[in-house]
Design a protein around this motif. Sequence first.
Motif, PDB file in Angstrom:
ATOM      1  N   UNK A   1       0.814  -1.211   0.000  1.00 47.46           N
ATOM      2  CA  UNK A   1       0.000   0.000   0.000  1.00 47.46           C
ATOM      3  C   UNK A   1       0.848   1.262   0.000  1.00 47.46           C
ATOM      4  N   UNK A   2       2.131   1.145   0.360  1.00 48.24           N
ATOM      5  CA  UNK A   2       3.008   2.320   0.398  1.00 48.24           C
ATOM      6  C   UNK A   2       3.464   2.746  -0.993  1.00 48.24           C
ATOM      7  N   UNK A   3       3.228   1.921  -1.999  1.00 48.24           N
ATOM      8  CA  UNK A   3       3.667   2.249  -3.349  1.00 48.24           C
ATOM      9  C   UNK A   3       2.665   3.169  -4.035  1.00 48.24           C
ATOM     10  N   UNK A   4       3.197   4.109  -4.795  1.00 50.60           N
ATOM     11  CA  UNK A   4       2.311   4.990  -5.551  1.00 50.60           C
ATOM     12  C   UNK A   4       1.757   4.238  -6.764  1.00 50.60           C
ATOM     13  N   UNK A   5       0.779   4.809  -7.394  1.00 51.03           N
ATOM     14  CA  UNK A   5       0.176   4.202  -8.579  1.00 51.03           C
ATOM     15  C   UNK A   5       1.227   4.023  -9.671  1.00 51.03           C
ATOM     16  N   UNK A   6       2.077   5.000  -9.859  1.00 49.47           N
ATOM     17  CA  UNK A   6       3.121   4.921 -10.879  1.00 49.47           C
ATOM     18  C   UNK A   6       4.097   3.776 -10.591  1.00 49.47           C
ATOM     19  N   UNK A   7       4.479   3.626  -9.324  1.00 53.92           N
ATOM     20  CA  UNK A   7       5.395   2.544  -8.954  1.00 53.92           C
ATOM     21  C   UNK A   7       4.765   1.174  -9.180  1.00 53.92           C
ATOM     22  N   UNK A   8       3.490   1.035  -8.876  1.00 52.71           N
ATOM     23  CA  UNK A   8       2.795  -0.236  -9.115  1.00 52.71           C
ATOM     24  C   UNK A   8       2.728  -0.542 -10.609  1.00 52.71           C
ATOM     25  N   UNK A   9       2.458   0.475 -11.418  1.00 54.18           N
ATOM     26  CA  UNK A   9       2.400   0.274 -12.869  1.00 54.18           C
ATOM     27  C   UNK A   9       3.771  -0.118 -13.423  1.00 54.18           C
ATOM     28  N   UNK A  10       4.804   0.535 -12.953  1.00 51.87           N
ATOM     29  CA  UNK A  10       6.161   0.195 -13.392  1.00 51.87           C
ATOM     30  C   UNK A  10       6.492  -1.237 -13.009  1.00 51.87           C
ATOM     31  N   UNK A  11       6.141  -1.625 -11.815  1.00 54.37           N
ATOM     32  CA  UNK A  11       6.408  -2.986 -11.340  1.00 54.37           C
ATOM     33  C   UNK A  11       5.655  -4.016 -12.192  1.00 54.37           C
ATOM     34  N   UNK A  12       4.374  -3.755 -12.442  1.00 57.77           N
ATOM     35  CA  UNK A  12       3.577  -4.680 -13.264  1.00 57.77           C
ATOM     36  C   UNK A  12       4.097  -4.763 -14.696  1.00 57.77           C
ATOM     37  N   UNK A  13       4.465  -3.613 -15.259  1.00 53.52           N
ATOM     38  CA  UNK A  13       4.993  -3.591 -16.620  1.00 53.52           C
ATOM     39  C   UNK A  13       6.314  -4.355 -16.697  1.00 53.52           C
ATOM     40  N   UNK A  14       7.147  -4.203 -15.706  1.00 52.20           N
ATOM     41  CA  UNK A  14       8.421  -4.920 -15.667  1.00 52.20           C
ATOM     42  C   UNK A  14       8.198  -6.420 -15.581  1.00 52.20           C
ATOM     43  N   UNK A  15       7.300  -6.842 -14.706  1.00 54.40           N
ATOM     44  CA  UNK A  15       7.000  -8.269 -14.564  1.00 54.40           C
ATOM     45  C   UNK A  15       6.440  -8.826 -15.866  1.00 54.40           C
ATOM     46  N   UNK A  16       5.521  -8.103 -16.497  1.00 52.95           N
ATOM     47  CA  UNK A  16       4.935  -8.563 -17.763  1.00 52.95           C
ATOM     48  C   UNK A  16       5.997  -8.648 -18.860  1.00 52.95           C
ATOM     49  N   UNK A  17       6.898  -7.671 -18.911  1.00 58.39           N
ATOM     50  CA  UNK A  17       7.961  -7.684 -19.912  1.00 58.39           C
ATOM     51  C   UNK A  17       8.919  -8.849 -19.726  1.00 58.39           C
ATOM     52  N   UNK A  18       9.306  -9.097 -18.488  1.00 61.05           N
ATOM     53  CA  UNK A  18      10.212 -10.219 -18.204  1.00 61.05           C
ATOM     54  C   UNK A  18       9.527 -11.540 -18.529  1.00 61.05           C
ATOM     55  N   UNK A  19       8.254 -11.663 -18.175  1.00 62.13           N
ATOM     56  CA  UNK A  19       7.511 -12.901 -18.463  1.00 62.13           C
ATOM     57  C   UNK A  19       7.399 -13.133 -19.967  1.00 62.13           C
ATOM     58  N   UNK A  20       7.119 -12.081 -20.728  1.00 56.96           N
ATOM     59  CA  UNK A  20       7.027 -12.214 -22.183  1.00 56.96           C
ATOM     60  C   UNK A  20       8.361 -12.633 -22.790  1.00 56.96           C
ATOM     61  N   UNK A  21       9.443 -11.999 -22.382  1.00 60.44           N
ATOM     62  CA  UNK A  21      10.766 -12.361 -22.897  1.00 60.44           C
ATOM     63  C   UNK A  21      11.157 -13.776 -22.504  1.00 60.44           C
ATOM     64  N   UNK A  22      10.820 -14.183 -21.293  1.00 65.77           N
ATOM     65  CA  UNK A  22      11.110 -15.559 -20.854  1.00 65.77           C
ATOM     66  C   UNK A  22      10.326 -16.563 -21.685  1.00 65.77           C
ATOM     67  N   UNK A  23       9.073 -16.263 -21.994  1.00 67.40           N
ATOM     68  CA  UNK A  23       8.260 -17.149 -22.822  1.00 67.40           C
ATOM     69  C   UNK A  23       8.844 -17.278 -24.231  1.00 67.40           C
ATOM     70  N   UNK A  24       9.235 -16.164 -24.824  1.00 60.44           N
ATOM     71  CA  UNK A  24       9.845 -16.190 -26.155  1.00 60.44           C
ATOM     72  C   UNK A  24      11.131 -17.014 -26.134  1.00 60.44           C
ATOM     73  N   UNK A  25      11.982 -16.768 -25.150  1.00 63.51           N
ATOM     74  CA  UNK A  25      13.243 -17.510 -25.047  1.00 63.51           C
ATOM     75  C   UNK A  25      12.995 -18.997 -24.852  1.00 63.51           C
TER      76      UNK A  25
END
Length: 103
Positions: free
Chosen positions: A3-27
């Motif tokens: 809850x201490x994270x701002x909306x922007x920080x949560x979005x960055x975190x989610x985008x990073x996780x989604x990007x890593x997951x997509x790259x891992x799937x492709x690899x």
Amino acid sequence: METDLSLAERRIRRTTIAGVALLALIAAVVSFRHMHALCLRHGEDRLAAVLIPLAVDGLIVVASMLSCWPTGTAPAAASWPGACSWSAASPALARMWPWPSPV
């Protein structure tokens, strides 16, 4: 804590996780297809051609996760699965990539 994270920080975190997951799937797909074709080309049967890439990539995932464990805190049994997997995969890998002949 979350809850201490701002909306922007949560979005960055989610985008990073989604990007890593997509790259891992492709690899994973590219790696599996390459090793599967290589196994078939070198005379492995269809079952081995499926299991070998899964074993190799699985070993890489397990080793990567263990390397993320904080130093000195990994359980003593954590090294056994990796050692056993490598021992099981070694003969198959040796058949796929034999040492060059000295002649």
